[in-house]
Design an enzyme around this catalytic site. Structure first.
Site, PDB file in Angstrom:
ATOM      1  N   ASN A  74       0.866  -1.178   0.000  1.00 21.70           N
ATOM      2  CA  ASN A  74       0.000   0.000   0.000  1.00 21.70           C
ATOM      3  C   ASN A  74       0.908   1.235   0.000  1.00 21.70           C
ATOM      4  OD1 ASN A  74      -1.776   2.070   0.513  1.00 21.70           O
ATOM      5  ND2 ASN A  74      -2.407   1.340   2.543  1.00 21.70           N
ATOM      6  N   TRP A  75       1.002   1.860  -1.164  1.00 19.41           N
ATOM      7  CA  TRP A  75       1.923   3.004  -1.294  1.00 19.41           C
ATOM      8  C   TRP A  75       1.417   4.244  -0.571  1.00 19.41           C
ATOM      9  CZ3 TRP A  75       4.010   3.274  -7.062  1.00 19.41           C
ATOM     10  CH2 TRP A  75       4.515   2.011  -7.422  1.00 19.41           C
ATOM     11  N   LYS A  76       0.136   4.263  -0.201  1.00 21.40           N
ATOM     12  CA  LYS A  76      -0.500   5.439   0.419  1.00 21.40           C
ATOM     13  C   LYS A  76      -0.285   6.661  -0.483  1.00 21.40           C
ATOM     14  CE  LYS A  76      -0.129   3.133   4.846  1.00 21.40           C
ATOM     15  NZ  LYS A  76      -0.001   3.205   6.308  1.00 21.40           N
TER      16      LYS A  76
ATOM     17  N   HIS B 128      -9.394   0.969   5.131  1.00 21.60           N
ATOM     18  CA  HIS B 128      -8.102   1.180   5.800  1.00 21.60           C
ATOM     19  C   HIS B 128      -8.300   2.080   7.022  1.00 21.60           C
ATOM     20  CE1 HIS B 128      -3.981   2.399   6.593  1.00 21.60           C
ATOM     21  NE2 HIS B 128      -3.624   1.301   5.942  1.00 21.60           N
TER      22      HIS B 128
ATOM     23  N   GLU C  20      -6.699   4.494   8.079  1.00 23.22           N
ATOM     24  CA  GLU C  20      -6.532   5.927   7.788  1.00 23.22           C
ATOM     25  C   GLU C  20      -7.810   6.496   7.175  1.00 23.22           C
ATOM     26  OE1 GLU C  20      -2.864   5.469   5.610  1.00 23.22           O
ATOM     27  OE2 GLU C  20      -1.917   4.820   7.474  1.00 23.22           O
TER      28      GLU C  20
ATOM     29  N   GLU D 285      -4.999  -5.124  10.563  1.00 26.62           N
ATOM     30  CA  GLU D 285      -3.959  -4.119  10.792  1.00 26.62           C
ATOM     31  C   GLU D 285      -4.228  -3.402  12.109  1.00 26.62           C
ATOM     32  OE1 GLU D 285      -2.020  -2.711   6.871  1.00 26.62           O
ATOM     33  OE2 GLU D 285      -3.847  -1.569   7.104  1.00 26.62           O
TER      34      GLU D 285
ATOM     35  N   GLY E 201       2.879   2.171  10.869  1.00 25.67           N
ATOM     36  CA  GLY E 201       3.804   3.294  10.739  1.00 25.67           C
ATOM     37  C   GLY E 201       4.529   3.656  12.020  1.00 25.67           C
TER      38      GLY E 201
ATOM     39  N   SER F 189       3.867  -2.266  10.271  1.00 29.45           N
ATOM     40  CA  SER F 189       5.330  -2.303  10.422  1.00 29.45           C
ATOM     41  C   SER F 189       5.962  -3.629   9.992  1.00 29.45           C
ATOM     42  CB  SER F 189       5.728  -1.948  11.858  1.00 29.45           C
ATOM     43  OG  SER F 189       5.280  -0.648  12.184  1.00 29.45           O
TER      44      SER F 189
ATOM     45  N   GLY G 174       3.123  -1.110   4.321  1.00 33.71           N
ATOM     46  CA  GLY G 174       3.135   0.324   4.043  1.00 33.71           C
ATOM     47  C   GLY G 174       4.553   0.797   3.774  1.00 33.71           C
ATOM     48  N   GLY G 175       5.181   1.369   4.788  1.00 30.47           N
ATOM     49  CA  GLY G 175       6.507   1.990   4.641  1.00 30.47           C
ATOM     50  C   GLY G 175       7.523   1.145   3.878  1.00 30.47           C
TER      51      GLY G 175
HETATM   52  P1  13P Z   1       3.292   0.309   7.756  1.00 31.77           P
HETATM   53  O1  13P Z   1       3.824  -0.944   7.106  1.00 31.77           O
HETATM   54  O2  13P Z   1       4.014   1.550   7.321  1.00 31.77           O
HETATM   55  O3  13P Z   1       3.170   0.159   9.226  1.00 31.77           O
HETATM   56  O4  13P Z   1       1.792   0.505   7.193  1.00 31.77           O
HETATM   57  C1  13P Z   1       0.910  -0.565   7.225  1.00 31.77           C
HETATM   58  C2  13P Z   1      -0.296  -0.198   6.476  1.00 31.77           C
HETATM   59  O5  13P Z   1      -1.055   0.679   6.875  1.00 31.77           O
HETATM   60  C3  13P Z   1      -0.571  -0.901   5.211  1.00 31.77           C
HETATM   61  O6  13P Z   1      -1.852  -0.667   4.761  1.00 31.77           O
END
Ligand code: 13P
Length: 251
Positions: free
Chosen positions: A9-11, A96, A98, A168, A174, A214, A235-236
């Site tokens: 997930n590149w966000k 998600h 977010e 998640e 994050g 993470s 994510g990251g």
């Molecule tokens: P991180 O891997 O940066 O913690 O993010 C996870 C995430 O929200 C994937 O959708």
């Protein structure tokens, strides 16, 4: 035997040039992929069409990060399922944390989006998870139950076969604080049991449940070795080809 599904997930990261560069890097590493592992990339809307062309015939799946539940109309700034399909998407991330926390999306809205994605032919990656406060006050299972149950209202067992659930925990996103493999496994078992209650033993056995929060090359193997963790939503660590590939090759 369930396959492992690793989605990035590149966000809100990477303009078009940066997306092209990242996909080139991922393609370079993908040759080492095993048969029972599937890789999905979820770039921002503006990079979807270009990414679709770049990953053609590689076996990499393409997902969007959100969509609207209506077919079309006066919804300024929104994107429909049909639009996503027309640029080559086969997946869409929905619910998600977010979207839930920053954009105020409730379970009922996520349910409408899930139903629209499914009736349009998209495979949803349906995200759920508790906040730190909810974990600390002992309501993790209640929250997960509410999100799963409300999110899946009216979804048939046939449609459920196209749904990936991503657990998640919000406190692990994050933050660098990963759930321990045992903590994640415990919730995954709970979700699978819930799917058995809501649907059937067969549905529970077959549904893919990813862990997200993470995930990095260094912790991917121990998380993904858990019997009920069928993949990762990253994510990251998916923003660099090296670390994203480090996760799917760690399996
Ligand atoms: P991180 O891997 O940066 O913690 O993010 C996870 C995430 O929200 C994937 O959708």
């Amino acid at each position: 035997m369930r396959k492992k599904v690793i989605a990035g997930n590149w966000k809100m990261n990477n303009d078009l040039n940066q997306s092209v560069e990242l996909i080139a890097g991922i393609k370079n590493k993908i040759s080492s992929l095993k048969n029972n592992v599937e890789v999905i990339v979820c770039p921002p809307f503006t990079s979807l069409e270009t990414t679709a062309a770049l990953i053609k015939n590689t076996g990499i799946g393409l997902g969007a990060q959100n969509m609207h539940f209506e077919e079309s109309g006066a919804f300024t700034g929104e994107i429909s399922a049909k639009m996503l399909l027309s640029v080559g998407c086969n997946y869409v991330i929905l619910g998600h944390s977010e979207r839930r926390a920053i954009f105020g999306e409730p379970d009922e809205l996520i349910n409408l989006k899930l139903k629209k994605a499914l009736s349009s032919g998209l495979n949803p990656i349906f995200c759920i998870g508790e906040t730190l406060a909810e974990r600390e006050n002992g309501s993790t299972f209640d929250i997960v139950k509410k999100q799963v149950t409300n999110g899946l209202v009216g979804i048939s067992s046939d449609d459920l076969k196209k749904v990936i659930i991503a657990y998640e925990p919000v406190w692990a996103i994050g933050t660098g604080k990963t759930a321990s493999p045992a903590q994640a496994q415990e919730v995954h078992v709970y979700i699978r049991r819930l799917i058995k209650e809501l649907y059937s033993a067969d549905s529970a056995e077959n549904i893919i449940i990813q862990y997200g929060g993470s995930v990095k090359p260094g912790n991917a193997a121990e998380l993904l070795n858990q019997p009920d963790i069928d993949g990762a939503l990253v994510g990251g660590a998916c923003l660099e080809a090296e670390s994203f590939a480090g996760i799917f090759t760690a399996i």
